[in-house]
Design a protein around this motif. Structure first.
Motif, short mmCIF file in Angstrom:
data_model
loop_
_atom_site.label_atom_id
_atom_site.label_comp_id
_atom_site.label_asym_id
_atom_site.label_seq_id
_atom_site.Cartn_x
_atom_site.Cartn_y
_atom_site.Cartn_z
N ALA A 149 0.83 -1.21 0.00
CA ALA A 149 0.00 0.00 0.00
C ALA A 149 0.86 1.26 0.00
O ALA A 149 0.54 2.24 -0.67
CB ALA A 149 -0.94 0.00 1.20
N ILE A 150 1.96 1.23 0.74
CA ILE A 150 2.86 2.40 0.76
C ILE A 150 3.54 2.56 -0.60
O ILE A 150 3.66 3.67 -1.11
CB ILE A 150 3.89 2.27 1.90
N ALA A 151 3.92 1.44 -1.21
CA ALA A 151 4.60 1.52 -2.50
C ALA A 151 3.67 1.97 -3.61
O ALA A 151 4.08 2.68 -4.53
CB ALA A 151 5.20 0.16 -2.84
N ASN A 152 2.41 1.59 -3.55
CA ASN A 152 1.47 1.92 -4.62
C ASN A 152 0.09 2.21 -4.04
O ASN A 152 -0.82 1.37 -4.10
CB ASN A 152 1.40 0.78 -5.64
N PRO A 153 -0.09 3.39 -3.45
CA PRO A 153 -1.35 3.70 -2.76
C PRO A 153 -2.56 3.71 -3.68
O PRO A 153 -3.66 3.37 -3.25
CB PRO A 153 -1.09 5.08 -2.16
N VAL A 158 -5.63 7.80 14.18
CA VAL A 158 -5.24 8.09 12.81
C VAL A 158 -4.72 6.79 12.20
O VAL A 158 -3.73 6.24 12.68
CB VAL A 158 -4.15 9.17 12.76
N PRO A 159 -5.39 6.28 11.17
CA PRO A 159 -5.01 4.98 10.61
C PRO A 159 -3.54 4.93 10.22
O PRO A 159 -2.93 5.95 9.87
CB PRO A 159 -5.91 4.83 9.39
N SER A 170 -0.73 4.14 7.79
CA SER A 170 -0.36 3.97 6.38
C SER A 170 -1.60 4.05 5.48
O SER A 170 -2.73 3.96 5.95
CB SER A 170 0.36 2.64 6.14
N PRO A 171 -1.37 4.19 4.17
CA PRO A 171 -2.53 4.17 3.25
C PRO A 171 -3.37 2.91 3.44
O PRO A 171 -4.59 2.95 3.30
CB PRO A 171 -1.86 4.19 1.87
N HIS A 185 -5.78 3.72 6.21
CA HIS A 185 -6.74 4.74 5.76
C HIS A 185 -7.77 4.12 4.81
O HIS A 185 -8.96 4.42 4.89
CB HIS A 185 -6.00 5.88 5.03
N HIS A 186 -7.30 3.28 3.91
CA HIS A 186 -8.24 2.70 2.94
C HIS A 186 -9.21 1.72 3.62
O HIS A 186 -10.39 1.64 3.25
CB HIS A 186 -7.47 2.01 1.81
N ARG A 193 -10.28 2.06 6.64
CA ARG A 193 -11.24 2.94 7.32
C ARG A 193 -12.28 3.46 6.32
O ARG A 193 -13.47 3.56 6.63
CB ARG A 193 -10.48 4.10 7.97
N GLU A 236 -2.23 11.03 -6.58
CA GLU A 236 -1.18 10.17 -7.11
C GLU A 236 -0.32 10.94 -8.11
O GLU A 236 0.91 10.83 -8.11
CB GLU A 236 -1.83 8.95 -7.75
N ARG A 245 1.81 13.29 -6.06
CA ARG A 245 2.89 12.54 -5.38
C ARG A 245 4.05 12.28 -6.35
O ARG A 245 5.22 12.45 -6.00
CB ARG A 245 2.34 11.22 -4.85
N MET A 302 -9.86 12.25 4.06
CA MET A 302 -8.98 11.19 4.59
C MET A 302 -7.86 10.86 3.62
O MET A 302 -6.73 10.59 4.03
CB MET A 302 -9.78 9.93 4.88
N SER A 352 -3.98 10.92 4.36
CA SER A 352 -3.16 9.74 4.13
C SER A 352 -1.91 10.11 3.32
O SER A 352 -0.79 9.72 3.66
CB SER A 352 -3.99 8.68 3.40
N TYR A 353 -2.09 10.89 2.26
CA TYR A 353 -0.94 11.32 1.46
C TYR A 353 -0.06 12.31 2.22
O TYR A 353 1.15 12.36 2.01
CB TYR A 353 -1.40 11.92 0.12
N SER A 402 1.92 9.89 4.77
CA SER A 402 2.86 8.92 4.19
C SER A 402 3.85 9.54 3.22
O SER A 402 4.95 9.02 3.06
CB SER A 402 2.10 7.79 3.48
N TYR A 403 3.46 10.64 2.55
CA TYR A 403 4.32 11.16 1.49
C TYR A 403 4.64 12.64 1.65
O TYR A 403 5.24 13.24 0.76
CB TYR A 403 3.68 10.90 0.12
#
Lengths: 318, 318
Positions: free
Chosen positions: A83-87, A138-139, A141-142, A145-146, A148, B103, B106, B152, B156-157, B160-161
């Motif tokens: 998920a972090i590599a490709n949100p 706060v969830p 990582s993506p 979040h996803h 949630r 995306e 990012r 959200m 999330s972005y 994480s980013y």
């Protein structure tokens, strides 16, 4: 006998859930990604497997064969790292697939029940001790979040269209067929003779370890419960007991050698002290709602870990 | 001079925002749905208009012409009624479009700032008095749920980013070009000679009415602010003063006749007493964070309503 659809039935949890539900006499259809010969799918209790996206055309086709009265939604992104590599990909797998499923249920199956399988990752970091279902957070990582957002979609369809749904939040599920995460990585490295074994983090990180056999029993129990539940319709699927990583890692090393007395001896265990950014220190369930339904956790951790080592050896034997 | 992208620039708020930003000397690109001849778009301050989805190909093409350092994201579903009728469509417009935008940012614009325009609908029903940005609430309708999910995604972005983002929550925005909701409906019915005029609800429902001219000034102010903001990066765009529907409706009737003394006299105003299910009784902002930036609300309600009536007559004159 119910007609049940499992999305993501070809995954670790999906397979075990299908087998459990089939053993109770239900008819199980599955939808998700993976080439799965019907001879193999049926060994896992899946009578009707569709390899494809959670999308209207696939859903309508399987509905024409067996119209479900219960749906378990497990399809979605499955690892934090991916998920972090490709949100964007994780978003479409987890969130957009859910809207397709919900829209189909709203239009075609207004009376079916949905069990949406979510994750403790939605609680994020910063909790200590057992977490209740109403905890804000706060969830992580993506991925979190996803998950949630997937839950929010269910609630939205519940509020606006009367969808009959439950949310089940899983903690650290392990058992046969799990081919990722700590236990799999450790077994793979032990099998390769790595020694000492250095793991990430400090070893003090706390997780709520749950055996897949008990988890699928809990999911089935939640699905069968007709009594009113809390407004958020959510159940933590955890034991309430936190176990530090160093303890479960040592259990696994003990099982690895205890199960195979021909080996030379225990591998020393080390920790790098480096954690992944944002990785929660503690994720432990407050499982009161689940326990109130009469669920019993049956698999002691040492037994479960020992069984995992046996499965790993069998699965990787050449 | 900044290069600014506005998604949804062809909508009510987008048009006014573009004009305001262009008047400050910025270069404005727009992306969204609508056939918009460049002569007309440039009158609204949009130097480069793309009619299409918020999607990578469109974003990369406009980026090749003018790379934005600031993005206002207004594209998305625009009415509660449409969202209830077709939640899947509203989801893709509001939520999936956001993941495409994020995306792209990012990967291609890691240093640009994003202002995501959200709605008070995320607070839902059950509030009384001014609502702070941290208030929890169950969003109103799929429209509100999807706006919350859009927020959200930004968070999330951000987590994480490192996305540099702000969320602006709009309350009841009105002004020229608004061709829906209470004021538009009332004018349309007054123009048709309907009398008495019976509106839905009780007339006691309270909203925070904000004139579009002041709203776009607030959005520009938020975008320019570099000082640290609260963890949730969110600003309510409201006045802090709630006005009951019966009061604004009467203001409009007064303006309608006051502006056109040839008419026969005031139309009596009635209320059906029937509310839409789940429609919040009160939505009023606590605007402390916005006021701390130095924003001033400039348009008195009576002036704004009178201007709206003038615009309506001009826009619908044959």
């Amino acid at each position: 006998m119910q007609r049940i659809l499992i999305t993501g039935a070809h995954g670790f949890i999906g397979k075990h859930l299908a087998k459990h539900l089939a053993s109770l006499g239900h008819h199980v259809s599955g939808l998700g990604h993976g080439i799965w010969p019907s001879s193999e799918a049926s060994m896992w209790g899946v009578a009707d497997w569709t390899n494809g996206d959670v999308h209207t055309a696939n859903l309508r086709a399987l509905q024409a064969r067996n119209e479900p009265d219960l749906v378990f939604h497990l399809a979605g992104g499955s690892t934090v790292g991916a998920a972090i590599a490709n949100p964007r990909e994780d978003f479409f797998r987890t969130v957009a697939s859910t809207v397709e499923l919900l829209e189909w249920m709203r239009q075609d199956l207004p009376r079916a029940r949905l069990i949406a399988v979510s994750s403790a990752a939605i609680y994020g970091a910063g909790t200590l001790g057992p977490i209740s279902e109403c905890a804000a957070g706060v969830p992580y990582s993506p991925y979190g979040h996803h998950k949630r957002m997937m839950e929010m979609l269910c609630r939205s369809y519940g509020d606006s269209y009367g969808l009959d749904f439950r949310v089940a939040r899983l903690f650290s599920v392990y058992g046969p067929e799990l081919k990722k995460q700590l236990l799999w990585d450790m077994c793979t490295r032990l099998a390769a003779g790595e020694s000492p074994l250095t793991l990430g983090g400090t070893g003090q990180e706390i997780r709520d370890w749950t055996h897949i056999r008990d988890v699928v029993a809990a999911l089935a129990l939640i699905a069968q419960n007709d009594a009113p539940v809390q407004a958020d319709q959510t159940f933590n699927i955890g034991t309430g007991t936190g176990v530090p990583v160093h303890e479960i890692a040592q259990l696994l090393i003990d099982a690895w050698y205890g199960n195979n007395s021909g080996r030379s001896g225990p591998t020393p265990l080390r920790f790098s002290g480096q954690s992944r950014a944002g990785d929660p220190f503690s994720l432990v369930a407050d499982p009161q709602r689940l326990m109130a339904l009469g669920h019993a956790w049956q698999t002691p951790l040492a037994t479960g870990i020992s069984g995992y080592v046996d499965w790993f050896r069998h699965a990787t034997a050449r």
